[in-house]
Design a protein around this motif. Structure first.
Motif, PDB file in Angstrom:
ATOM      1  N   SER A   1      59.476 -17.415   9.428  1.00  0.00           N
ATOM      2  CA  SER A   1      58.385 -17.287   8.463  1.00  0.00           C
ATOM      3  C   SER A   1      57.204 -16.556   9.089  1.00  0.00           C
ATOM      4  CB  SER A   1      57.938 -18.672   7.980  1.00  0.00           C
ATOM      5  OG  SER A   1      57.502 -19.454   9.071  1.00  0.00           O
ATOM      6  N   LYS A   2      56.400 -15.936   8.216  1.00  0.00           N
ATOM      7  CA  LYS A   2      55.177 -15.262   8.643  1.00  0.00           C
ATOM      8  C   LYS A   2      54.068 -15.603   7.662  1.00  0.00           C
ATOM      9  CE  LYS A   2      57.261 -11.273  10.971  1.00  0.00           C
ATOM     10  NZ  LYS A   2      57.306  -9.787  11.066  1.00  0.00           N
ATOM     11  N   HIS A   3      52.885 -15.872   8.212  1.00  0.00           N
ATOM     12  CA  HIS A   3      51.722 -16.192   7.395  1.00  0.00           C
ATOM     13  C   HIS A   3      50.696 -15.073   7.534  1.00  0.00           C
ATOM     14  CE1 HIS A   3      52.946 -20.413   6.650  1.00  0.00           C
ATOM     15  NE2 HIS A   3      53.534 -20.276   7.829  1.00  0.00           N
ATOM     16  N   SER A   4      50.256 -14.563   6.400  1.00  0.00           N
ATOM     17  CA  SER A   4      49.228 -13.524   6.379  1.00  0.00           C
ATOM     18  C   SER A   4      47.905 -14.159   5.959  1.00  0.00           C
ATOM     19  CB  SER A   4      49.619 -12.408   5.403  1.00  0.00           C
ATOM     20  OG  SER A   4      48.567 -11.472   5.273  1.00  0.00           O
ATOM     21  N   ILE A   5      46.880 -13.977   6.785  1.00  0.00           N
ATOM     22  CA  ILE A   5      45.555 -14.535   6.517  1.00  0.00           C
ATOM     23  C   ILE A   5      44.574 -13.380   6.359  1.00  0.00           C
ATOM     24  CG2 ILE A   5      43.790 -16.155   7.277  1.00  0.00           C
ATOM     25  CD1 ILE A   5      46.542 -17.429   6.975  1.00  0.00           C
ATOM     26  N   GLN A   6      43.824 -13.378   5.267  1.00  0.00           N
ATOM     27  CA  GLN A   6      42.819 -12.346   5.027  1.00  0.00           C
ATOM     28  C   GLN A   6      41.502 -13.011   4.648  1.00  0.00           C
ATOM     29  OE1 GLN A   6      44.594  -9.867   1.994  1.00  0.00           O
ATOM     30  NE2 GLN A   6      45.727  -8.665   3.496  1.00  0.00           N
ATOM     31  N   VAL A   7      40.432 -12.559   5.291  1.00  0.00           N
ATOM     32  CA  VAL A   7      39.097 -13.100   5.036  1.00  0.00           C
ATOM     33  C   VAL A   7      38.159 -11.940   4.727  1.00  0.00           C
ATOM     34  CG1 VAL A   7      37.184 -14.465   5.948  1.00  0.00           C
ATOM     35  CG2 VAL A   7      39.538 -14.995   6.639  1.00  0.00           C
ATOM     36  N   MET A   8      37.460 -12.029   3.604  1.00  0.00           N
ATOM     37  CA  MET A   8      36.517 -10.979   3.214  1.00  0.00           C
ATOM     38  C   MET A   8      35.197 -11.620   2.799  1.00  0.00           C
ATOM     39  SD  MET A   8      36.953  -7.922   0.383  1.00  0.00           S
ATOM     40  CE  MET A   8      36.974  -9.053  -1.010  1.00  0.00           C
ATOM     41  N   VAL A   9      34.092 -11.033   3.238  1.00  0.00           N
ATOM     42  CA  VAL A   9      32.767 -11.519   2.862  1.00  0.00           C
ATOM     43  C   VAL A   9      32.038 -10.433   2.087  1.00  0.00           C
ATOM     44  CG1 VAL A   9      32.631 -13.094   4.818  1.00  0.00           C
ATOM     45  CG2 VAL A   9      31.746 -10.773   5.049  1.00  0.00           C
ATOM     46  N   ASP A  10      31.023 -10.853   1.326  1.00  0.00           N
ATOM     47  CA  ASP A  10      30.281  -9.898   0.507  1.00  0.00           C
ATOM     48  C   ASP A  10      29.279  -9.126   1.361  1.00  0.00           C
ATOM     49  OD1 ASP A  10      28.431 -11.799   1.090  1.00  0.00           O
ATOM     50  OD2 ASP A  10      27.763 -12.134  -0.959  1.00  0.00           O
TER      51      ASP A  10
ATOM     52  N   GLY B   1      55.440 -17.994  12.181  1.00  0.00           N
ATOM     53  CA  GLY B   1      55.610 -19.418  11.928  1.00  0.00           C
ATOM     54  C   GLY B   1      56.103 -20.204  13.126  1.00  0.00           C
ATOM     55  N   GLU B   2      56.804 -19.554  14.053  1.00  0.00           N
ATOM     56  CA  GLU B   2      57.355 -20.252  15.209  1.00  0.00           C
ATOM     57  C   GLU B   2      56.319 -20.511  16.295  1.00  0.00           C
ATOM     58  OE1 GLU B   2      60.734 -18.274  16.771  1.00  0.00           O
ATOM     59  OE2 GLU B   2      61.828 -18.257  14.885  1.00  0.00           O
ATOM     60  N   THR B   3      55.170 -19.871  16.208  1.00  0.00           N
ATOM     61  CA  THR B   3      54.162 -20.044  17.249  1.00  0.00           C
ATOM     62  C   THR B   3      53.362 -21.318  17.009  1.00  0.00           C
ATOM     63  OG1 THR B   3      52.521 -18.744  16.020  1.00  0.00           O
ATOM     64  CG2 THR B   3      53.961 -17.565  17.556  1.00  0.00           C
ATOM     65  N   HIS B   4      52.738 -21.787  18.064  1.00  0.00           N
ATOM     66  CA  HIS B   4      51.899 -22.986  17.978  1.00  0.00           C
ATOM     67  C   HIS B   4      50.497 -22.550  18.399  1.00  0.00           C
ATOM     68  CE1 HIS B   4      51.494 -27.319  17.578  1.00  0.00           C
ATOM     69  NE2 HIS B   4      50.763 -27.328  18.675  1.00  0.00           N
ATOM     70  N   GLU B   5      49.708 -22.086  17.432  1.00  0.00           N
ATOM     71  CA  GLU B   5      48.420 -21.505  17.783  1.00  0.00           C
ATOM     72  C   GLU B   5      47.324 -21.915  16.809  1.00  0.00           C
ATOM     73  OE1 GLU B   5      48.051 -17.177  17.166  1.00  0.00           O
ATOM     74  OE2 GLU B   5      50.108 -17.250  16.420  1.00  0.00           O
ATOM     75  N   THR B   6      46.113 -21.832  17.318  1.00  0.00           N
ATOM     76  CA  THR B   6      44.920 -22.130  16.534  1.00  0.00           C
ATOM     77  C   THR B   6      43.958 -20.959  16.682  1.00  0.00           C
ATOM     78  OG1 THR B   6      45.161 -24.508  16.890  1.00  0.00           O
ATOM     79  CG2 THR B   6      42.991 -23.718  16.222  1.00  0.00           C
ATOM     80  N   ILE B   7      43.481 -20.445  15.551  1.00  0.00           N
ATOM     81  CA  ILE B   7      42.547 -19.321  15.547  1.00  0.00           C
ATOM     82  C   ILE B   7      41.316 -19.720  14.748  1.00  0.00           C
ATOM     83  CG2 ILE B   7      42.185 -16.904  14.927  1.00  0.00           C
ATOM     84  CD1 ILE B   7      45.202 -16.527  15.008  1.00  0.00           C
ATOM     85  N   CYS B   8      40.145 -19.508  15.320  1.00  0.00           N
ATOM     86  CA  CYS B   8      38.896 -19.724  14.591  1.00  0.00           C
ATOM     87  C   CYS B   8      38.261 -18.364  14.336  1.00  0.00           C
ATOM     88  CB  CYS B   8      37.942 -20.619  15.372  1.00  0.00           C
ATOM     89  SG  CYS B   8      36.437 -21.021  14.441  1.00  0.00           S
ATOM     90  N   ILE B   9      38.153 -17.996  13.058  1.00  0.00           N
ATOM     91  CA  ILE B   9      37.572 -16.716  12.660  1.00  0.00           C
ATOM     92  C   ILE B   9      36.120 -16.947  12.253  1.00  0.00           C
ATOM     93  CG2 ILE B   9      37.733 -14.766  11.071  1.00  0.00           C
ATOM     94  CD1 ILE B   9      40.707 -15.456  10.717  1.00  0.00           C
TER      95      ILE B   9
END
Length: 227
Positions: free
Chosen positions: A105-114, A74-82
């Motif tokens: 804080s920590k954010h968990s991001i998960q992306v799944m496709v069929d 949460g403390e970082t200032h970043e942008t990620i394009c998946i």
């Protein structure tokens, strides 16, 4: 910088300067702390003030499998394009947790496709399957003056299907957000956990159909249909 220089810069005179006890009481007020955190002027709890200009980290990630996972501090200032593999359906999950020891804080991001190959044979839409672009913008306080410009630049650069604004530290969205991004619709917002955390989920309504699959106070899972 000398105290006199700081006072001149802030256009304060001696009559405006609070006493030490008064200042201490001011910084204990929840509404004041909310403004401080939401403007990115402090991290952790109790507040650790961060007045230096943040270093912006930008990353583009091309998925090599049907599942992609990232943890964002949460403390970082970043942008990620998946960029996912071509798909007809996708599922995106985000969750926020507070580390009680580190007080961050920590954010968990998960992306799944069929499975694109199997569904593509049944799909009648010539534009499917296609990749999903998930833009994760960890803003570290959505009341930051630089937030509108940085987000708009990221949208123009990556043209995402989905936008996840994390570490908003605010629940309400500023009016400019949808005004500057008319093709995007807000599906759901996660409230901050105290003064930290918070997330907004937005999607491009002319590129996909989004539906909430599961939600709690700290977690959100959304299903996307691109056909």
């Amino acid at each position: 910088m000398a105290d006199q220089d700081v006072q001149a810069w802030l256009q304060l005179n001696e009559a405006n300067m609070p006493l030490v006890n008064e200042a201490s009481n001011i910084f204990r007020q929840p509404e004041v702390l909310t403004e401080i955190y939401s403007r990115g002027l402090a991290d952790k709890v109790p507040p650790s003030f961060t007045l230096l200009h943040p270093i912006q980290r930008i990353e583009t990630l091309t998925a090599v499998s049907s599942f992609t996972s990232r943890i964002i501090e949460g403390e970082t200032h970043e942008t990620i394009c998946i960029n996912t593999l071509p798909a007809c359906k996708a599922w995106i999950s985000t969750s926020c947790r507070i580390d009680a020891i580190a007080a961050t804080s920590k954010h968990s991001i998960q992306v799944m496709v069929d499975n694109p190959g199997r569904r593509a044979r049944r799909c009648q839409n010539p534009s499917c399957p296609r990749p999903v672009k998930v833009l994760v913008h960890n803003v570290r306080g959505a009341a930051r003056p630089s937030f509108p410009q940085n987000l708009q630049h990221a949208i123009s650069t990556h043209r995402p299907t989905v936008i996840l604004v994390t570490e908003t530290r605010k629940y309400t969205q500023p009016p400019f957000l949808l005004a500057q991004s008319p093709n995007y619709q807000t599906l759901h917002r996660l409230k901050p956990l105290g003064y930290l955390g918070g997330a907004w989920f937005m999607f491009k309504h002319d590129a996909c159909v989004a539906q909430i699959v599961d939600e709690t106070d700290r977690d959100l899972t959304v299903g996307l249909s691109l056909c």
